[in-house]
Design an enzyme around this catalytic site. Structure first.
Site, PDB file in Angstrom:
ATOM      1  N   GLU A  73       0.814  -1.211   0.000  1.00 54.66           N
ATOM      2  CA  GLU A  73       0.000   0.000   0.000  1.00 54.66           C
ATOM      3  C   GLU A  73       0.855   1.273   0.000  1.00 54.66           C
ATOM      4  O   GLU A  73       0.487   2.261  -0.615  1.00 54.66           O
ATOM      5  CB  GLU A  73      -0.935  -0.030   1.220  1.00 54.66           C
ATOM      6  CG  GLU A  73      -2.118   0.901   1.136  1.00 54.66           C
ATOM      7  CD  GLU A  73      -3.082   0.614  -0.007  1.00 54.66           C
ATOM      8  OE1 GLU A  73      -2.924  -0.413  -0.703  1.00 54.66           O
ATOM      9  OE2 GLU A  73      -3.974   1.456  -0.224  1.00 54.66           O
ATOM     10  N   ASP A  74       1.974   1.239   0.655  1.00 59.04           N
ATOM     11  CA  ASP A  74       2.737   2.473   0.860  1.00 59.04           C
ATOM     12  C   ASP A  74       3.990   2.612   0.010  1.00 59.04           C
ATOM     13  O   ASP A  74       4.628   3.664   0.028  1.00 59.04           O
ATOM     14  CB  ASP A  74       3.158   2.584   2.335  1.00 59.04           C
ATOM     15  CG  ASP A  74       1.957   2.827   3.241  1.00 59.04           C
ATOM     16  OD1 ASP A  74       0.908   3.225   2.716  1.00 59.04           O
ATOM     17  OD2 ASP A  74       2.084   2.619   4.450  1.00 59.04           O
TER      18      ASP A  74
END
Ligand code: MN
Length: 745
Positions: free
Chosen positions: A76-77
């Protein structure tokens, strides 16, 4: 920040067989992936996954879980992809990390209390592996521990979510200790004044009751030693949130709250639990109504303990929890506690309901897999966590839109249900589906966590038969409505065109106004109703003409020769037997005319705007065609040479012409009869010719098989007559082919 070797050592201490290299790789990989990213506190971002991993080492979880914790935010990051994780760490870890990514992408717009239960179900359902939930809970715990660095709005939101979703989830999983800590953090940010008041009061009580806990503990321990019971006694203060909730529930003040102290007696056996109970009840006065035996009747989350409240040595109400060591660990760590006993150390007597449960499995972490099975599929009454409400989720599946919005559906739901759940317009326009990036049939049964993308087409109408492909009432009624509307539209359009062609023959142009004026005389309220009635053959065109063009009908006969308006009563033979035909309103087909005449109904194809069907023998653009009105069906199209057409009287024929949209080519049914040599490979040669010419074979049927020749009937789909003739001549060129003919039966 914890060093790499420290983390690895921690894991090796409780699991000497853990994959050291894997842990090292994950540490370095996650650290590099997060690079210079910072947390709100200013700490390097990597400190967060590392702390999460550390929390999970306290629960003695397997190396895959620890690695997942380290990697839980990378997809996600950071630019890292699932495929890369799969490749570097294997599909098991890839799957776990993917589960956490999905949870993070959830649409959390609706955080109302009534959504919380659904959300918890979803978490369990999409996790598909209990380790995903364990990492998620540890992730949330670390975020709660560091919440002071967040903005006040975020603190509020995250705390509410924790209280509504994650703390109850921890409780469901039997992780009491984790739940308490989550609750106290959330309490602190959601009700800062109450939190301060309760903690201040606790500090005050602690001061005035200095030594009380130890005094009671010592008295209990001494009494048990006296009768020869080997047990550990510990005392503790209840947690601020638990105290506050009790105050709120019972509407009492902190001063009135008597049992803020709880004592635990941890024994070596179940027998000792009951002996301790006997000693306590004979030594001190008991408080009525507070005795509960969760050993003989465990709680839904498998919690086992004996609870009682006595009036203790200083006339203080003292809550006692009596349990064995294993029961205690399960109460504190819940599902995670089972990891501690993974080597078969859990004896039959501990979980009285399921003796020997863990011994029969071999290999570490079997319990994890089994728990997940139980949570998601379990129906075996012997299974762990059998009675948890979690199993209610079995009748639901949770799927995602490509943007991560969550759609809850009943089990058995298909992409078509999904499309309607997203929006009726999407359902109505749905023509195909991709599940997890793969093109699938639209009636594929969806599974938990599937990401569903719906393929739509403009001006598409769901066929009525699609009603059978859905399980939700919403989809079913929408399909019915859409199909009904579409059919009605077709009949309306047919009615309009039929009337228009008659108007034309009277030299008049059809206008809505002219028809509207005639509505009262026809007994119809709306124009659409009247048009649809004409299209359905329920309202005679003569009547419409008389009502709309009274003067013209009175004064002159139809202007164009070659047409004869007839009014018939009788029966006609159709595909499915005899139809009663009240009236066949027709334009006579003009034989001898090769060019379609203006005024004929334009036929586009099967998905046209008219209620059109094709006689099974087929007709393709370029063929001369005739329409016949079939009650309840609309217009059926026949090729002029079709023998079945002869079953309908000439007067019933309707002049129709092709009007094919060349921009969106459609295919039309046709049949050919092929007589070919009966030798190996013949069929393959025939199929090859058809395939290479771009024809679709729908069906092949052997009609006659002799020793030398075989006659087969091939049902095709072709673009038009030129296409069909090209295929036929291609087949005739083949040496193995003796004869090719177009047929209509
Ligand atoms: Mn995280």
């Amino acid at each position: 920040m914890m060093r790499q070797y420290e983390l690895v050592e921690r894991v090796l201490r409780y699991d000497p067989k853990a994959d050291e290299a894997l842990l090292n790789r994950a540490y370095v990989y996650a650290m590099k992936a997060h690079g210079n990213q910072k947390r709100a506190s200013g700490d390097p971002y990597f400190s967060h996954p590392l702390e999460v991993a550390a929390i999970l080492t306290d629960l003695k979880l397997d190396d895959a879980t620890i690695v997942t914790a380290l990697l839980h935010d990378v997809i996600e990051d950071t630019p890292v992809t699932r495929a890369e994780i799969d490749q570097l760490f294997g599909p098991e870890i890839g799957h776990l990390v993917d589960g956490l990514t999905k949870i993070r992408r959830l649409d959390l717009v609706s955080k109302k209390a009534e959504q919380a239960e659904n959300f918890r179900k979803l978490l369990v359902a999409i996790s598909s592996d209990i380790r995903v939930l364990l990492v998620k809970l540890a992730d949330r715990l670390h975020n709660m521990r560091t919440l002071e660095h967040m903005k006040p709005e975020s603190r509020q939101r995250i705390s509410e979510e924790t209280l509504d979703i994650y703390a109850p989830l921890a409780a469901r999983m039997g992780m009491e200790k984790l739940r308490e800590e989550l609750e106290d953090h959330a309490f602190r940010w959601l009700h800062p004044e109450a939190y301060r008041a309760v903690t201040a009061k606790l500090a005050e009580l602690r001061k005035s009751n200095e030594g009380l806990v130890e005094e009671i503990r010592a008295a209990l321990a001494a009494k048990l030693a006296e009768v020869g019971i080997d047990a550990e006694v510990s005392g503790r203060e209840k947690k601020p949130y638990a105290i506050w909730r009790k105050m709120a529930n019972k509407q009492i003040s902190l001063e009135q709250l008597s049992d803020i102290y709880a004592f635990r007696v941890i024994t070596k056996s179940i027998d000792d639990c009951y002996r301790v109970l006997g000693v306590a009840h004979t030594t001190w006065r008991t408080v009525p109504g507070r005795f509960k035996d969760y050993i003989s009747t465990p709680k839904q989350n498998n919690y086992q303990s004996i609870h009682t409240t006595i009036v203790g040595p200083r006339h203080q109400r003292v809550e006692l929890q009596i349990r064995t060591r294993v029961m205690h660990d399960i109460a504190e760590y819940g599902v995670a506690a089972h990891a501690i006993y993974k080597d078969g150390g859990l004896n039959g007597h501990v979980l009285a309901r399921t003796p020997g449960e863990f011994e029969k499995d071999s290999g570490p972490y079997v319990w994890l897999r089994r728990l997940v099975e139980t949570l998601l599929e379990g129906s075996n009454s012997e299974e762990f966590l059998e009675h948890t409400k979690l199993e209610l989720f079995q009748d639901q599946v949770f799927c995602f839109t490509p943007k991560g919005r969550l759609i809850a559906l009943p089990r058995g739901a298909t992409p078509l249900d999904f499309a309607y759940a997203v929006h009726t317009d999407i359902g109505n326009a749905a023509v195909g589906a991709f599940v997890n990036g793969r093109h699938v049939p639209i009636d594929t049964v969806l599974r938990n966590g599937d990401e569903v993308e719906i393929e739509t087409a403009k001006n598409h109408t769901p066929p009525a038969a699609w009603e059978n492909l859905v399980v939700t009432g919403r989809a079913r009624s929408a399909i019915r409505r859409a199909a009904r509307d579409a059919v009605r539209k077709q009949y309306t359009e047919l009615g309009r065109r039929l009337i228009a062609s008659h108007f034309e023959r009277f030299g008049e142009e059809l206008t809505d106004d002219a028809l509207k004026a005639a509505l009262p005389r026809l007994g119809y309220k709306s124009l659409e109703d009247a048009l649809a009635a004409v299209g359905r053959n329920e309202l005679a065109i003569e009547n419409v003409l008389k009502a709309a063009l009274p003067d013209a009908v009175e004064s002159k006969a139809p202007s164009r020769p070659g047409y004869r308006r007839t009014r018939r009563f009788g029966r006609a033979r159709g595909q499915d037997g005899w139809f009663n035909i009240d009236r066949v309103m027709s334009l006579k087909f003009r034989s001898g005319d090769n060019e379609p005449k203006a005024g004929g109904l334009a036929i586009r194809g099967i998905n046209s705007d008219l209620p059109v069907s094709f006689e099974p023998g087929g007709a393709v653009p370029g063929d001369r065609i005739v329409g016949v009105m079939i009650p309840g069906e609309g217009i059926r199209i026949f090729q002029i040479h079709s023998p079945r057409l002869r079953e309908y009287e000439h007067e019933g024929w309707i002049d129709v012409t092709w009007d094919v949209d060349t921009d969106t080519p459609q295919r039309f049914p046709a049949r050919i009869s092929v007589t070919a040599l009966n030798e190996p490979g013949t069929l393959a040669q025939i199929a090859k010719v058809i395939g290479e010419s771009g024809g679709n074979i729908d069906n092949v049927r052997m009609v006659r098989r002799a020793s030398d020749f075989t006659e087969m009937r091939i049902e095709l789909e072709v673009l038009d007559l030129v296409h069909l003739n090209h295929i036929i001549s291609g087949l005739r060129e083949k040496a193995v082919v003796n004869k090719v003919e177009r047929v209509f039966d």
